[in-house]
Scaffold this active site. Structure first.
Site, PDB file in Angstrom:
ATOM      1  N   ASP A   1      -0.532   0.806   0.874  1.00  0.00           N
ATOM      2  CA  ASP A   1      -1.194   0.375   2.100  1.00  0.00           C
ATOM      3  C   ASP A   1      -1.999  -0.892   1.770  1.00  0.00           C
ATOM      4  O   ASP A   1      -2.176  -1.268   0.608  1.00  0.00           O
ATOM      5  CB  ASP A   1      -2.083   1.495   2.665  1.00  0.00           C
ATOM      6  CG  ASP A   1      -2.334   1.321   4.164  1.00  0.00           C
ATOM      7  OD1 ASP A   1      -2.182   0.188   4.673  1.00  0.00           O
ATOM      8  OD2 ASP A   1      -2.688   2.308   4.839  1.00  0.00           O
TER       9      ASP A   1
HETATM   10  C1  NOJ Z   1      -3.453  -0.275   7.248  1.00  0.00           C
HETATM   11  C2  NOJ Z   1      -2.921   0.975   7.876  1.00  0.00           C
HETATM   12  O1  NOJ Z   1      -3.506   2.111   7.259  1.00  0.00           O
HETATM   13  C3  NOJ Z   1      -1.420   1.097   7.809  1.00  0.00           C
HETATM   14  O2  NOJ Z   1      -1.032   2.213   8.556  1.00  0.00           O
HETATM   15  C4  NOJ Z   1      -0.772  -0.158   8.319  1.00  0.00           C
HETATM   16  O3  NOJ Z   1       0.625  -0.038   8.285  1.00  0.00           O
HETATM   17  C5  NOJ Z   1      -1.240  -1.334   7.472  1.00  0.00           C
HETATM   18  N1  NOJ Z   1      -2.683  -1.456   7.576  1.00  0.00           N
HETATM   19  C6  NOJ Z   1      -0.588  -2.653   7.909  1.00  0.00           C
HETATM   20  O4  NOJ Z   1      -1.028  -3.002   9.156  1.00  0.00           O
END
Ligand code: NOJ
Length: 766
Positions: free
Chosen positions: A292
């Site tokens: 993430d």
């Molecule tokens: C953080 C989020 O937790 C995740 O779900 C997402 O895909 C990413 N950012 C990218 O936007």
């Protein structure tokens, strides 16, 4: 030089590889169970063989491009530092950067463009929690297919979805992105979304590769606080939190994303057990794992890694193949490989997984989408029609005393009241970052469109505003309109104006709930009440004596106790998306009949959270049935609950056999009859309970469901197949998964509390 020459052709020319030249240009690798073909393996191995360590680390790096300037992005691409970009959605920009990657880098490896296509791209569909409320896996399968078509038309071939986190605490804002509280329903929704995104083959130009997230246990965040730690027993992890991930993996999902938080003390992004032992070794996952956003660097913040280099090493060794945004791989992996802290084989394996997905997507043959056609493929009438249908299929009717709904086709005058009634932003829901709110139909617009020749039939007054006390991560993209009511006098006047409008109308539709930014990432709440003065407005509207319909726009259970007793009609519409206003108008006027069911338990107060139906039976001295001094422990609305404009009976429960061998399947049949006046849908739900075992078993667990449509007076037999594998569980006592023999209760009904059709059966071992 032909600028459209494929990446593979360029590679062939550059390296004069006869091997590559004989490969067919098109191949279909089925999304499900991709067996690596020999040509694919040879192609990828050969490429890896020719890559420098720096180029390999480049493939393992994903860069966020959220500034409009291309200069530094291009330089990064030319230097071979980029395997993937996220957050680029402009088709022309994607096309340009892809040309740079394919034409101006040594090995011509195309970029994989990723984006959060969570519930739509330009056209927005109901949020995933709503999709689950349809209890119809064809809804997510269909809308994610449509979303994939739009995203791929822009050149985005990777979505960070589906989110399959089981969520049992309504305070957690990201509940809106998942399928709710139940692993069986969640697994079916997870598979359906993978099917929708990836289509019949990843190599189809309109397929996008899914990313199953957030692996695993993010939904159990302590206190419902986003990003906070999750502490989950081994049994709950195996029986509740992991199954939807496994289902999505089995459905062929190409990528996985570990969660942000500590799982039982070990951050998911550095969790060897989760990523290697379970996902890659036990489940044989063939795709790649992307961290993430900044999650690799955050291993230091967690107090897990001692510095950035340690974070890179532990994350790569644990099984993260690509790093999202934080540059830690880029800065440290080369040195770590040289020192032997991370093996060359680990890097090669990560790169092999990434290149294989690019290969399966057909990017080496067809790296470019056509940017000139992209706009024409967005928000088409077909997509609008699907969005409208999905909006209607996902709504849940919570109350309809005196059959206030559906409204008469000529209802006289309608007062449309509330801070969300005319919002084109909020109706979309928060993970809709490529959408244009101007495309969206608000509830007010949807209702007005029904009376084109009667401009005064539908009148609007906001009444109150919802004030947020926290900024939202979505503010840059979708700023909420500024508040207009500042002084007490202005607030009082607006409130009074709305109530006067109710008094002078024949019926009132109050559109209340949460601003869209109150659900999603960084959107935990410590109360579950209607925010601001909405409840007061509702009470005042009901006090006028006019018929009141409450339409809720939100994406978590709300504690609407007063409404549940005093407002005659309540329609939970969630955030229904681009066509939300039209879908809600269809429902209110009976052109569509609500048939959704709650995918999550609605509590009476925040103090009951976490609250879910599949709890364990426990000692109950004196049979009081209530576990609090100061209020009931039963929910306001149970899991699986939802009304219709019609009425149904479910009867004649029959089991194909009272005794079954573990490993076999049982046929469970009931007769469903539509006893009301409307053609309508019912969701037949099958629950079981095992009476004894090596560990205690939940009071009930969903093991089957089907949504059917019946005409007035029509009755139909419905047969559900109960696979005894679904009765198995991982036991703390044996530390193993087994279908344990014993006596089971079985219920078939219209919610998790229905008792009408009950039977027992025995599971034996052959
Ligand atoms: C953080 C989020 O937790 C995740 O779900 C997402 O895909 C990413 N950012 C990218 O936007």
């Amino acid at each position: 030089m032909d600028l459209r020459l494929t990446a593979r052709a360029r590679l062939t020319i550059a390296l004069s590889l006869p091997l590559i030249a004989v490969l067919p240009l098109h191949r279909s690798v089925a999304a499900q169970g991709p067996a690596p073909d020999a040509a694919q393996t040879r192609f990828v191995d050969d490429l890896i063989h020719r890559m420098t360590l720096e180029e390999k680390i480049g493939q393992m790096s994903q860069i966020a491009l959220n500034t409009p300037d291309n200069t530094s992005a291009e330089a990064e691409v030319r230097a071979g530092h980029v395997g993937s970009f996220l957050f680029v959605t402009d088709p022309a920009r994607i096309d340009h950067l892809q040309h740079v990657a394919v034409e101006q880098t040594r090995l011509h490896i195309p970029i994989l463009f990723g984006f959060d296509v969570i519930h739509g791209f330009r056209t927005v569909y109901p949020v995933p929690l709503a999709m689950a409320a349809s209890w119809d896996p064809e809804v997510p399968a269909k809308v994610q297919r449509m979303a994939a078509r739009e995203a791929s038309a822009a050149g985005v071939r990777w979505t960070f979805a589906p989110m399959v986190d089981i969520a049992r605490d309504a305070r957690w804002g990201r509940m809106m992105e998942g399928a709710g509280e139940d692993p069986f329903l969640g697994s079916r929704m997870a598979e359906a979304q993978v099917r929708g995104f990836q289509g019949t083959a990843l190599s189809n130009p309109d397929s996008i590769v899914a990313c199953v997230k957030h692996y695993a246990g993010y939904g159990a965040a302590d206190g419902g606080r986003d990003y906070d730690s999750s502490n989950i027993s081994d049994a709950d992890l195996q029986n509740i939190y992991l199954p939807p991930f496994h289902a999505a993996e089995r459905a062929g999902a190409g990528t996985f994303m570990p969660a942000y938080m500590d799982l039982n003390g070990v951050p998911a992004a550095g969790n060897h057990w989760l990523l290697r032992d379970v996902l890659k070794d036990q489940w044989h996952f063939q795709g790649f794992v992307v961290s993430d956003w900044d999650a690799v660097r955050n291993l230091v913040t967690h107090g897990f890694a001692k510095d950035d280099a340690d974070a890179a090493a532990r994350s790569a060794n644990a099984g993260v193949d690509m790093e999202m945004t934080s540059h830690i791989f880029r800065d440290h992996l080369a040195a770590l490989v040289k020192s032997g802290t991370v093996s060359q084989a680990t890097v090669d394996e990560a790169v092999r997984r990434i290149l294989t997905i690019k290969y399966r997507l057909g990017l080496f043959d067809h790296p470019y989408a056509n940017p000139n056609n992209a706009a024409a493929r967005m928000v088409t009438p077909e997509q609008r029609a699907e969005a409208r249908k999905a909006g209607a299929r996902t709504a849940v009717l919570l109350r309809n005393e005196g059959s206030v709904l559906p409204l008469k086709k000529s209802p006289g005058t309608v007062a449309v009241i509330g801070p969300l009634a005319d919002s084109k932003v909020d109706i979309g829901g928060s993970w809709s970052l490529a959408s244009h709110p101007a495309d969206n139909v608000s509830v007010l617009e949807g209702l007005r469109r029904r009376f084109p020749s009667q401009p005064n039939a539908v009148r609007y007054s906001k009444g109150v505003e919802i004030e947020r006390t926290q900024p939202s991560i979505f503010d840059d993209q979708f700023p909420e309109p500024p508040l207009t009511l500042h002084t007490e006098a202005e607030k009082h006047a607006a409130f009074q104006q709305a109530i006067d409008l109710v008094k002078s109308s024949d019926v009132a539709v109050l559109v209340l709930g949460e601003l869209m930014s109150m659900s999603g990432e960084q959107a935990a709440r410590s109360t579950l009440d209607l925010p601001g003065r909405q409840e007061e407005l509702l009470e005042a509207a009901v006090a006028t004596g006019k018929p009141v319909v409450l339409v809720l726009l939100n994406a978590r259970p709300l504690a609407i106790n007063w409404a549940a007793q005093h407002v005659p009609a309540i329609l939970e519409a969630w955030y229904p998306g681009t066509e939300g206003g039209n879908a809600i108008a269809d429902l209110l006027f009976g052109d569509a009949v609500p048939g959704g069911k709650l995918p999550v338990t609605f509590p009476r107060s925040v103090g009951q959270e976490p609250l879910f139906y599949a709890r364990y039976l426990t000692m109950n001295p004196g049979n009081v049935g209530n576990m609090y001094w100061d209020g009931p422990s039963a929910p306001l609305y149970p899991f699986g609950f939802g009304l219709s404009y019609s009425t149904f009976t479910i009867a004649d429960l029959k089991l194909s056999t009272p005794q079954i061998n573990a490993g076999a399947s049982l046929e469970v049949t009931v007769t469903v009859k539509n006893t009301g006046q409307y053609a309508a849908d019912q969701v037949v739900q099958l629950y079981t309970h095992q009476r004894s075992g090596s560990a205690s078993r939940p009071v009930r667990e969903l093991k089957g469901f089907r949504r059917i449509t019946l005409q007035p007076g029509e009755s139909k037999p419905v047969t559900l197949t109960l696979d005894t594998h679904d009765l198995g569980f991982w036991s703390t006592a044996t530390r193993a998964f087994a279908i344990e023999p014993g006596t089971f209760d079985l219920w078939v009904g219209d919610s998790s509390t229905s008792t009408a059709n009950h039977a027992t059966f025995e599971v034996t071992h052959p």
